[in-house]
Write a protein that holds these residues in place. Sequence first.
Motif, PDB file in Angstrom:
ATOM      1  N   GLN A   1      84.984  50.387  18.503  1.00 47.15           N
ATOM      2  CA  GLN A   1      83.402  50.476  19.514  1.00 47.15           C
ATOM      3  C   GLN A   1      83.065  52.123  19.366  1.00 47.15           C
ATOM      4  O   GLN A   1      83.698  52.982  20.295  1.00 47.15           O
ATOM      5  N   GLU A   2      82.307  52.102  18.584  1.00 45.70           N
ATOM      6  CA  GLU A   2      81.316  53.705  19.195  1.00 45.70           C
ATOM      7  C   GLU A   2      81.918  54.926  17.974  1.00 45.70           C
ATOM      8  O   GLU A   2      81.754  55.635  18.640  1.00 45.70           O
ATOM      9  N   ALA A   3      82.839  54.249  17.095  1.00 42.20           N
ATOM     10  CA  ALA A   3      83.504  55.185  16.473  1.00 42.20           C
ATOM     11  C   ALA A   3      82.626  55.767  15.357  1.00 42.20           C
ATOM     12  O   ALA A   3      81.620  55.265  14.781  1.00 42.20           O
ATOM     13  N   ASP A   4      82.751  56.759  14.879  1.00 40.46           N
ATOM     14  CA  ASP A   4      81.816  57.405  13.688  1.00 40.46           C
ATOM     15  C   ASP A   4      83.130  57.249  12.606  1.00 40.46           C
ATOM     16  O   ASP A   4      83.941  57.327  11.968  1.00 40.46           O
ATOM     17  N   LEU A   5      82.050  56.113  11.205  1.00 48.38           N
ATOM     18  CA  LEU A   5      82.987  55.079  10.386  1.00 48.38           C
ATOM     19  C   LEU A   5      81.924  55.560   8.981  1.00 48.38           C
ATOM     20  O   LEU A   5      81.812  55.144   7.989  1.00 48.38           O
ATOM     21  N   ARG A   6      81.344  56.226   9.313  1.00 45.94           N
ATOM     22  CA  ARG A   6      80.310  57.319   8.284  1.00 45.94           C
ATOM     23  C   ARG A   6      80.381  57.478   7.134  1.00 45.94           C
ATOM     24  O   ARG A   6      82.388  57.919   6.691  1.00 45.94           O
ATOM     25  N   GLY A   7      81.218  56.276   5.863  1.00 44.67           N
ATOM     26  CA  GLY A   7      81.084  57.348   4.535  1.00 44.67           C
ATOM     27  C   GLY A   7      82.409  55.883   4.285  1.00 44.67           C
ATOM     28  O   GLY A   7      83.148  56.383   3.176  1.00 44.67           O
ATOM     29  N   VAL A   8      83.603  55.159   5.348  1.00 43.35           N
ATOM     30  CA  VAL A   8      84.761  54.835   5.167  1.00 43.35           C
ATOM     31  C   VAL A   8      84.575  53.625   3.637  1.00 43.35           C
ATOM     32  O   VAL A   8      83.660  52.543   3.365  1.00 43.35           O
ATOM     33  N   ASN A   9      85.662  53.514   2.816  1.00 34.81           N
ATOM     34  CA  ASN A   9      85.672  52.570   2.595  1.00 34.81           C
ATOM     35  C   ASN A   9      86.635  51.550   3.019  1.00 34.81           C
ATOM     36  O   ASN A   9      88.069  51.335   3.449  1.00 34.81           O
ATOM     37  N   MET A  10      86.161  49.992   3.290  1.00 33.92           N
ATOM     38  CA  MET A  10      86.223  49.333   4.262  1.00 33.92           C
ATOM     39  C   MET A  10      86.415  48.171   3.683  1.00 33.92           C
ATOM     40  O   MET A  10      86.228  46.955   3.374  1.00 33.92           O
ATOM     41  N   SER A  11      86.760  47.783   1.966  1.00 33.29           N
ATOM     42  CA  SER A  11      86.488  47.163   1.285  1.00 33.29           C
ATOM     43  C   SER A  11      87.297  46.361   1.511  1.00 33.29           C
ATOM     44  O   SER A  11      89.315  46.287   1.399  1.00 33.29           O
ATOM     45  N   GLN A  12      87.588  44.718   1.293  1.00 31.54           N
ATOM     46  CA  GLN A  12      88.464  43.448   1.214  1.00 31.54           C
ATOM     47  C   GLN A  12      89.167  44.292   2.664  1.00 31.54           C
ATOM     48  O   GLN A  12      90.246  43.750   2.672  1.00 31.54           O
ATOM     49  N   ALA A  13      88.913  44.274   3.730  1.00 28.82           N
ATOM     50  CA  ALA A  13      89.159  45.194   4.605  1.00 28.82           C
ATOM     51  C   ALA A  13      89.572  43.718   5.662  1.00 28.82           C
ATOM     52  O   ALA A  13      88.065  43.169   5.501  1.00 28.82           O
ATOM     53  N   ASP A  14      90.373  43.066   6.845  1.00 33.99           N
ATOM     54  CA  ASP A  14      89.998  42.232   7.168  1.00 33.99           C
ATOM     55  C   ASP A  14      89.700  42.975   8.969  1.00 33.99           C
ATOM     56  O   ASP A  14      90.428  44.069   9.584  1.00 33.99           O
ATOM     57  N   LEU A  15      88.428  42.190   8.845  1.00 36.04           N
ATOM     58  CA  LEU A  15      88.082  43.351  10.642  1.00 36.04           C
ATOM     59  C   LEU A  15      87.666  42.090  11.029  1.00 36.04           C
ATOM     60  O   LEU A  15      86.220  41.997  12.194  1.00 36.04           O
ATOM     61  N   SER A  16      87.793  40.522  11.265  1.00 35.54           N
ATOM     62  CA  SER A  16      88.034  40.234  11.620  1.00 35.54           C
ATOM     63  C   SER A  16      87.295  39.635  13.450  1.00 35.54           C
ATOM     64  O   SER A  16      88.564  40.343  13.683  1.00 35.54           O
ATOM     65  N   GLU A  17      86.404  39.376  14.290  1.00 35.26           N
ATOM     66  CA  GLU A  17      86.538  39.153  15.569  1.00 35.26           C
ATOM     67  C   GLU A  17      86.706  41.042  16.253  1.00 35.26           C
ATOM     68  O   GLU A  17      86.772  41.323  17.272  1.00 35.26           O
ATOM     69  N   ALA A  18      86.585  42.180  15.461  1.00 34.62           N
ATOM     70  CA  ALA A  18      87.085  43.342  15.659  1.00 34.62           C
ATOM     71  C   ALA A  18      85.629  44.200  16.675  1.00 34.62           C
ATOM     72  O   ALA A  18      84.507  43.323  16.046  1.00 34.62           O
ATOM     73  N   ASN A  19      86.132  44.862  17.679  1.00 36.47           N
ATOM     74  CA  ASN A  19      84.700  45.332  18.292  1.00 36.47           C
ATOM     75  C   ASN A  19      84.083  46.588  17.718  1.00 36.47           C
ATOM     76  O   ASN A  19      84.772  47.464  17.355  1.00 36.47           O
ATOM     77  N   LEU A  20      83.017  46.428  17.164  1.00 36.81           N
ATOM     78  CA  LEU A  20      82.419  47.496  16.267  1.00 36.81           C
ATOM     79  C   LEU A  20      81.065  48.095  16.713  1.00 36.81           C
ATOM     80  O   LEU A  20      79.678  48.082  16.333  1.00 36.81           O
ATOM     81  N   ILE A  21      81.176  47.012  17.443  1.00 37.73           N
ATOM     82  CA  ILE A  21      79.855  47.640  18.428  1.00 37.73           C
ATOM     83  C   ILE A  21      79.049  49.148  19.073  1.00 37.73           C
ATOM     84  O   ILE A  21      80.381  49.968  18.675  1.00 37.73           O
ATOM     85  N   GLN A  22      77.848  49.396  18.512  1.00 40.59           N
ATOM     86  CA  GLN A  22      77.517  51.039  18.580  1.00 40.59           C
ATOM     87  C   GLN A  22      78.449  51.414  17.172  1.00 40.59           C
ATOM     88  O   GLN A  22      77.976  52.928  17.428  1.00 40.59           O
ATOM     89  N   VAL A  23      79.011  51.484  16.475  1.00 42.00           N
ATOM     90  CA  VAL A  23      79.484  52.030  15.256  1.00 42.00           C
ATOM     91  C   VAL A  23      78.258  52.274  14.431  1.00 42.00           C
ATOM     92  O   VAL A  23      77.379  51.681  13.838  1.00 42.00           O
ATOM     93  N   ASP A  24      79.228  54.017  14.181  1.00 37.75           N
ATOM     94  CA  ASP A  24      77.879  54.381  12.717  1.00 37.75           C
ATOM     95  C   ASP A  24      78.829  53.639  11.311  1.00 37.75           C
ATOM     96  O   ASP A  24      79.796  54.863  11.154  1.00 37.75           O
ATOM     97  N   LEU A  25      78.071  52.714  10.428  1.00 37.41           N
ATOM     98  CA  LEU A  25      78.685  52.958   9.615  1.00 37.41           C
ATOM     99  C   LEU A  25      78.082  53.121   8.095  1.00 37.41           C
ATOM    100  O   LEU A  25      78.336  52.477   6.910  1.00 37.41           O
ATOM    101  N   ARG A  26      77.194  53.913   8.762  1.00 31.18           N
ATOM    102  CA  ARG A  26      75.908  54.598   7.565  1.00 31.18           C
ATOM    103  C   ARG A  26      76.902  55.248   5.654  1.00 31.18           C
ATOM    104  O   ARG A  26      77.833  56.136   5.774  1.00 31.18           O
ATOM    105  N   GLY A  27      76.949  54.558   4.547  1.00 31.67           N
ATOM    106  CA  GLY A  27      77.027  55.154   4.188  1.00 31.67           C
ATOM    107  C   GLY A  27      78.584  53.898   3.403  1.00 31.67           C
ATOM    108  O   GLY A  27      78.996  55.008   2.548  1.00 31.67           O
TER     109      GLY A  27
END
Length: 407
Positions: free
Chosen positions: A78-104
């Motif tokens: 939650q609220e993590a800065d994930l800009r430019g991360v590579n999460m291809s084929q990652a398992d994020l099922s049921e993850a808490n990604l509220i208000q994260v920054d996933l730009r790029g």
Amino acid sequence: MKLKTISITGLILTVICGCSSQIEEQALNSGQPQLQQSNNYSPNPETIKRLLDTKQCPGCDLRGADLSRANLKGANLQEADLRGVNMSQADLSEANLIQVDLRGANLNKANLSRAKLTAALMNWTEDSKTPGSYERVNLQQADLSGADLITAYLRGADLSEANLSGAFLHSADLGQAILTKAKFNKADLFGVKSIGANASEVDFSNATMIGIDLTDANLSKANFTKANLFWGKFGNANLSSANLQAANFAGATLTNTKLNQAQMHKTYLHAAELTQSNLNGAILTQSDLSAALLIKVNMSGVNLTGSNIKRANLAGADLGNANLETANLTGANLTGTNLTGATLMRADLTAAYVTDAVLKQANLQQAILIGTKLSGTQLDGANLTDVVKGDTSVSTPISEQPHQHFH
């Protein structure tokens, strides 16, 4: 002098930071792509290790991290800065990604099923390496089924072939997003903004889309079967060859919309506005167009067999060669309408206004013309065999109309 210099420098920095923050906020509020300052992120290996070991990293700075194929099921970011991360084929099922920054970010084929992405930032950003071009969040073929995307910012995101079945997208921003062949069946898109989106061949079947704004969107060949689009906005949209069967478009705005060759069997369009739209070759059998605004629409060759068109306004419309057999046109306004060669067998035109219309070569066999206004209407070559008439108002009595078949 030294203290004075430090003071002035601090003041300048404060002003610059304040302006930068204000500009970023204004850009976000205006819906415009924000500038990405740098793609050269240096993620902290210890932070990455902590995330992978504990799956707990709320508010962490993970910019540019390589988390491809990572097992982050149920992780708290939650609220993590994930800009430019590579999460291809990652398992994020049921993850808490509220208000994260996933730009790029790259989330190609990632599993985000049932993840919480409320108010997440996934909008496009300007590519710092190529000025003038924009970098989209890559969600191609991602699994977002059942995900919570309420108020998520997905402007310009690439969701090609993504699975959003059963996802919650209340008031999300999908403006100018790429949605080609994505699946939104049974998804809740109440109040979504998708202006200018590319959504050709998208599956919206059984979706709740009340009040959705798809103005200028490309929706060609999209599937809206049994979808609820009450009060939706589709002005200037392309819905050619789309499947709209049994969909609810009541009160929807479809002005100047391309609906040619659309499948609209049993579509509910009560009080919808379709002024100047193109429905050439569309199939609207048993559809409900009651009280709809159809002024100057192109409905040439349209199949409206058995449709309810009561009190609809079709003034100036083109219904040449249309099939209106057994259609209910009670009280409809057909002033100046072109019905050349149209089939109106057993159609009910009770109290309809067909003044100054063109019914040349039309087939009105057994049509109900009780109280129908036909003054100024051209009936050359029309088939009026066994019409049911009474108090019909015409400039020349029906029995004296030239080149007609009347028994």
